[in-house]
Design a protein around this motif. Structure first.
Motif, mmCIF file in Angstrom:
data_model
loop_
_atom_site.group_PDB
_atom_site.id
_atom_site.type_symbol
_atom_site.label_atom_id
_atom_site.label_comp_id
_atom_site.label_asym_id
_atom_site.label_seq_id
_atom_site.Cartn_x
_atom_site.Cartn_y
_atom_site.Cartn_z
ATOM 1 N N HIS A 72 0.864 -1.176 0.000
ATOM 2 C CA HIS A 72 0.000 0.000 0.000
ATOM 3 C C HIS A 72 0.896 1.219 0.000
ATOM 4 O O HIS A 72 2.124 1.089 0.033
ATOM 5 C CB HIS A 72 -0.995 -0.018 1.171
ATOM 6 N N ASP A 109 5.995 3.923 4.761
ATOM 7 C CA ASP A 109 6.960 2.883 5.130
ATOM 8 C C ASP A 109 7.036 1.739 4.112
ATOM 9 O O ASP A 109 7.840 0.823 4.262
ATOM 10 C CB ASP A 109 6.667 2.333 6.533
ATOM 11 N N HIS A 110 6.206 1.800 3.069
ATOM 12 C CA HIS A 110 6.203 0.740 2.048
ATOM 13 C C HIS A 110 6.502 1.272 0.649
ATOM 14 O O HIS A 110 6.770 0.489 -0.250
ATOM 15 C CB HIS A 110 4.853 0.015 2.053
ATOM 16 N N GLN A 126 1.003 -5.856 4.716
ATOM 17 C CA GLN A 126 0.461 -5.491 6.024
ATOM 18 C C GLN A 126 -0.986 -5.967 6.164
ATOM 19 O O GLN A 126 -1.713 -5.494 7.041
ATOM 20 C CB GLN A 126 0.592 -3.979 6.226
ATOM 21 N N HIS A 130 5.990 -6.359 8.345
ATOM 22 C CA HIS A 130 6.440 -5.788 9.624
ATOM 23 C C HIS A 130 6.925 -6.860 10.602
ATOM 24 O O HIS A 130 6.772 -6.718 11.806
ATOM 25 C CB HIS A 130 5.328 -4.964 10.265
HETATM 26 ZN ZN LIG Z 1 3.386 -0.404 7.403
#
Ligand SMILES: [Zn+2]
Ligand SMILES: [Zn+2]
Length: 238
Positions: free
Chosen positions: A95, A99-100, A182, A231
């Protein structure tokens, strides 16, 4: 030489949630991207996050500071894993949170598969800032739902954490290997271990808990032999 796809974990660093935040206050979590080497190239699933840059919007710099990012450069991480940046033939972000998708800008002209629902969501306030995932030369390929991106490698739509969240399924002779992104936060969440960090508790605006549960059920129905997470350094069953 085997032509079965090979999945390589790319540890991208870690971040710490703000102590006063709504989710996982004070918790440090790792961020893991994955490269899938296959007969036609290397498919990259996620690009981790990046350092704040001098030209960044102050709002973005503040945001990065708030999460105490400890970032690793994707070319370095790829090199350590034996993958050259130039070998990447296509990309997908599970997504578009920072952080991705933070190092997407390394891939001008390379197809980046994205769900239309995610591109629509990202333009809403409070989702993320455009300078995170978007860049000059970006080539977003919009695909709605499940989509085969290379023989035996398919994007698997798993909305919930975000409207256009997607996972990746890699077929191998022993059964599917699932890159959950995630859609499931940790190995402990997948295995139902009490006390594990779970994404299903996410109550941020835009998080869809019913959708999240439906996506987890779809993933379970795949009966994967192995599951890897965005994660968690540890996969399931090991
Ligand atoms: Zn994340
Ligand atoms: Zn997210």
């Amino acid at each position: 030489m085997t032509t079965d796809p090979q999945v390589v974990a790319l540890p991208m660093g870690d971040l710490t949630f703000p102590a006063d935040g709504a989710i996982f206050p004070g918790q440090t979590v790792v961020v893991v991207a994955y490269a899938v080497r296959h007969a036609g190239g290397v498919f990259l699933f996620d690009t981790g996050f990046r350092e704040a840059a001098p030209g960044d919007d102050p709002e973005l710099r503040e945001y990065f500071q708030k999460y105490a990012l400890r970032t690793r450069s994707l070319p370095d991480v790829l090199a350590a894993a034996g993958v050259d940046l130039g070998e990447i033939t296509a990309v997908a972000n599970c997504h578009l949170h920072f952080d991705h998708s933070g190092q997407n800008a390394l891939f001008p002209g390379v197809p980046i598969y994205v769900q239309p629902a995610e591109l629509a969501a990202v333009r809403e306030p409070d989702y993320t800032l455009p300078e995170v995932y978007d860049f000059e030369g970006a080539r977003f390929e919009q695909v709605a739902g499940d989509h085969e991106v290379a023989p035996g490698i398919r994007i698997f739509a798993t909305p919930g954490h975000s409207p256009g969240h997607q996972s990746l399924v890699v077929e191998t002779p022993d059964g599917p290997v699932l890159l959950a992104g995630q859609a499931v936060y940790t190995r402990g969440e997948w295995a139902g271990i009490p006390g594990a960090l779970v994404g299903s508790s996410d109550t941020r605006p835009g998080a869809d808990q019913a959708g999240y549960a439906r996506s987890v059920a779809r993933l379970k129905a795949l009966n994967p032999r192995r599951v890897l997470f965005g994660h968690d350094r540890q996969g399931w069953p090991d």
